[in-house]
Design an enzyme around this catalytic site. Structure first.
Site, PDB file in Angstrom:
ATOM      1  N   ASP A  19       3.477  -0.536  -7.277  1.00 45.45           N
ATOM      2  CA  ASP A  19       2.402  -0.929  -6.364  1.00 45.45           C
ATOM      3  C   ASP A  19       2.382  -2.457  -6.214  1.00 45.45           C
ATOM      4  O   ASP A  19       2.184  -3.184  -7.192  1.00 45.45           O
ATOM      5  CB  ASP A  19       1.079  -0.426  -6.961  1.00 45.45           C
ATOM      6  N   ILE A  20       2.558  -2.922  -4.999  1.00 43.55           N
ATOM      7  CA  ILE A  20       2.658  -4.363  -4.739  1.00 43.55           C
ATOM      8  C   ILE A  20       1.371  -5.106  -5.119  1.00 43.55           C
ATOM      9  O   ILE A  20       1.416  -6.304  -5.430  1.00 43.55           O
ATOM     10  CB  ILE A  20       3.047  -4.617  -3.257  1.00 43.55           C
ATOM     11  N   ASN A  33      -1.476  -4.379  10.860  1.00 39.31           N
ATOM     12  CA  ASN A  33      -1.471  -3.980  12.278  1.00 39.31           C
ATOM     13  C   ASN A  33      -1.865  -5.190  13.128  1.00 39.31           C
ATOM     14  O   ASN A  33      -2.346  -6.199  12.596  1.00 39.31           O
ATOM     15  CB  ASN A  33      -2.380  -2.771  12.509  1.00 39.31           C
ATOM     16  N   ASP A  43      -1.313  -1.709   3.465  1.00 43.07           N
ATOM     17  CA  ASP A  43      -2.439  -2.466   4.023  1.00 43.07           C
ATOM     18  C   ASP A  43      -3.757  -2.034   3.366  1.00 43.07           C
ATOM     19  O   ASP A  43      -4.547  -2.871   2.887  1.00 43.07           O
ATOM     20  CB  ASP A  43      -2.479  -2.205   5.548  1.00 43.07           C
ATOM     21  N   THR A 134       8.313   0.782   7.442  1.00 39.61           N
ATOM     22  CA  THR A 134       9.018   2.011   7.043  1.00 39.61           C
ATOM     23  C   THR A 134       8.091   3.166   6.672  1.00 39.61           C
ATOM     24  O   THR A 134       8.558   4.212   6.222  1.00 39.61           O
ATOM     25  CB  THR A 134       9.995   1.748   5.875  1.00 39.61           C
TER      26      THR A 134
HETATM   27  N1  AR6 Z   1       2.846  -0.970  -2.748  1.00 37.19           N
HETATM   28  C1  AR6 Z   1       4.092  -1.093  -2.236  1.00 37.19           C
HETATM   29  N2  AR6 Z   1       4.553  -0.384  -1.196  1.00 37.19           N
HETATM   30  C2  AR6 Z   1       3.706   0.509  -0.643  1.00 37.19           C
HETATM   31  C3  AR6 Z   1       2.380   0.704  -1.103  1.00 37.19           C
HETATM   32  C4  AR6 Z   1       1.957  -0.084  -2.203  1.00 37.19           C
HETATM   33  N3  AR6 Z   1       0.729   0.008  -2.723  1.00 37.19           N
HETATM   34  N4  AR6 Z   1       1.795   1.657  -0.330  1.00 37.19           N
HETATM   35  C5  AR6 Z   1       2.721   2.059   0.558  1.00 37.19           C
HETATM   36  N5  AR6 Z   1       3.881   1.372   0.371  1.00 37.19           N
HETATM   37  P1  AR6 Z   1       3.072   1.382   5.608  1.00 37.19           P
HETATM   38  P2  AR6 Z   1       4.023   0.247   8.173  1.00 37.19           P
HETATM   39  C6  AR6 Z   1       5.139   1.445   1.136  1.00 37.19           C
HETATM   40  O1  AR6 Z   1       2.725   2.642   6.279  1.00 37.19           O
HETATM   41  O2  AR6 Z   1       5.033   1.324   8.310  1.00 37.19           O
HETATM   42  C7  AR6 Z   1      -1.206   0.682   8.162  1.00 37.19           C
HETATM   43  O3  AR6 Z   1      -2.210   1.594   8.515  1.00 37.19           O
HETATM   44  C8  AR6 Z   1       5.424   2.708   1.908  1.00 37.19           C
HETATM   45  O4  AR6 Z   1       5.995   3.686   1.069  1.00 37.19           O
HETATM   46  O5  AR6 Z   1       2.099   0.815   4.638  1.00 37.19           O
HETATM   47  O6  AR6 Z   1       4.451  -1.167   8.470  1.00 37.19           O
HETATM   48  C9  AR6 Z   1      -1.359  -0.652   8.889  1.00 37.19           C
HETATM   49  O7  AR6 Z   1      -2.712  -0.975   9.114  1.00 37.19           O
HETATM   50  C10 AR6 Z   1       6.416   2.198   2.949  1.00 37.19           C
HETATM   51  O8  AR6 Z   1       7.727   2.164   2.392  1.00 37.19           O
HETATM   52  O9  AR6 Z   1       3.354   0.186   6.698  1.00 37.19           O
HETATM   53  C11 AR6 Z   1      -0.604  -0.421  10.160  1.00 37.19           C
HETATM   54  O10 AR6 Z   1      -1.412   0.232  11.120  1.00 37.19           O
HETATM   55  C12 AR6 Z   1       5.985   0.755   3.185  1.00 37.19           C
HETATM   56  O11 AR6 Z   1       5.073   0.441   2.127  1.00 37.19           O
HETATM   57  C13 AR6 Z   1       0.523   0.496   9.741  1.00 37.19           C
HETATM   58  O12 AR6 Z   1       0.050   1.198   8.579  1.00 37.19           O
HETATM   59  C14 AR6 Z   1       5.311   0.501   4.529  1.00 37.19           C
HETATM   60  O13 AR6 Z   1       4.481   1.593   4.890  1.00 37.19           O
HETATM   61  C15 AR6 Z   1       1.771  -0.272   9.357  1.00 37.19           C
HETATM   62  O14 AR6 Z   1       2.817   0.641   9.114  1.00 37.19           O
END
Ligand code: AR6
Length: 186
Positions: A19-20, A33, A43, A134
């Site tokens: 978890d980042i 977003n 996010d 992703t």
């Molecule tokens: N720590 C590290 N990586 C994570 C965590 C975490 N806690 N949680 C998820 N990931 P996403 P996007 C990974 O959907 O595709 C939001 O609603 C996850 O497995 O978070 O850029 C925003 O508000 C994936 O590999 O971001 C935008 O509307 C990566 O983080 C939208 O989602 C990115 O997944 C952005 O979508």
């Protein structure tokens, strides 16, 4: 699990799984977003753990821009609130299906490039990136990963941008993907 590490221009680049929001680095990158409004995925985790100050700062940034949303590829910075990280760099990845593959790749690379430019401008020296776009934005990880690694490598070799850079992966599969790619591009 032993983490994969390489050195590029005095910067230690590593792959880490977890978890980042737990990382005590100068800046973590948020996959935000365009309205910096918070959401799900990474996010949501950042805003939950960092507390309301991050959203307040995000809203102030949007106001300062004349209520204009960010474009895909742009990046802005706020403090980290209650997070162990001092700052959060919010960048907006491309929604994969809205672009041609070439355009999506350019926007994704811009996310990494602009985030590292902000890091340099602020004089910060360590950063952690999630796999931007992703998750909800649908970028296939196996396409996004080489772009992320290539862009970071180019930027580090050009700018001596920082001392420590972490590719923070969430799934075991992404951990393997990034580890392999780091070795491949080294
Ligand atoms: N720590 C590290 N990586 C994570 C965590 C975490 N806690 N949680 C998820 N990931 P996403 P996007 C990974 O959907 O595709 C939001 O609603 C996850 O497995 O978070 O850029 C925003 O508000 C994936 O590999 O971001 C935008 O509307 C990566 O983080 C939208 O989602 C990115 O997944 C952005 O979508």
């Amino acid at each position: 699990m032993p983490s994969t590490q390489v050195q590029w221009n005095n910067c230690t680049v590593e792959v880490w799984q977890g978890d980042i929001t737990t990382l005590a680095v100068d800046a973590i990158v948020n996959a935000a977003n365009p309205w910096l409004a918070g959401g799900g995925g990474v996010d949501g985790a950042i805003h939950r753990r960092g507390g309301p100050v991050i959203l307040q700062e995000c809203q102030a940034i949007i106001r300062q821009r004349g209520n204009k949303p960010l474009e895909a590829g742009e990046a802005v910075i706020t403090t980290g609130g209650q997070l162990p990280a001092r700052y959060v760099i919010h960048t907006v990845g491309p929604v994969y299906r809205e672009w041609t593959p070439q355009q999506a790749a350019e926007r994704l690379a811009a996310c990494y490039r602009n985030s590292l430019a902000l890091l340099r401008q602020q004089g910060l020296r360590s950063i952690a990136f999630p796999g931007i776009s992703t998750g909800a934005y649908g970028y296939p990880p196996e396409e996004a990963c080489p772009i992320a690694v290539r862009t970071v490598r180019e930027q580090l070799l050009t700018h001596n941008a920082c001392d420590r850079l972490i590719f923070c992966t969430f799934s075991e599969r992404d951990y393997q993907l990034y580890s392999l790619e780091l070795t491949r591009q080294n």
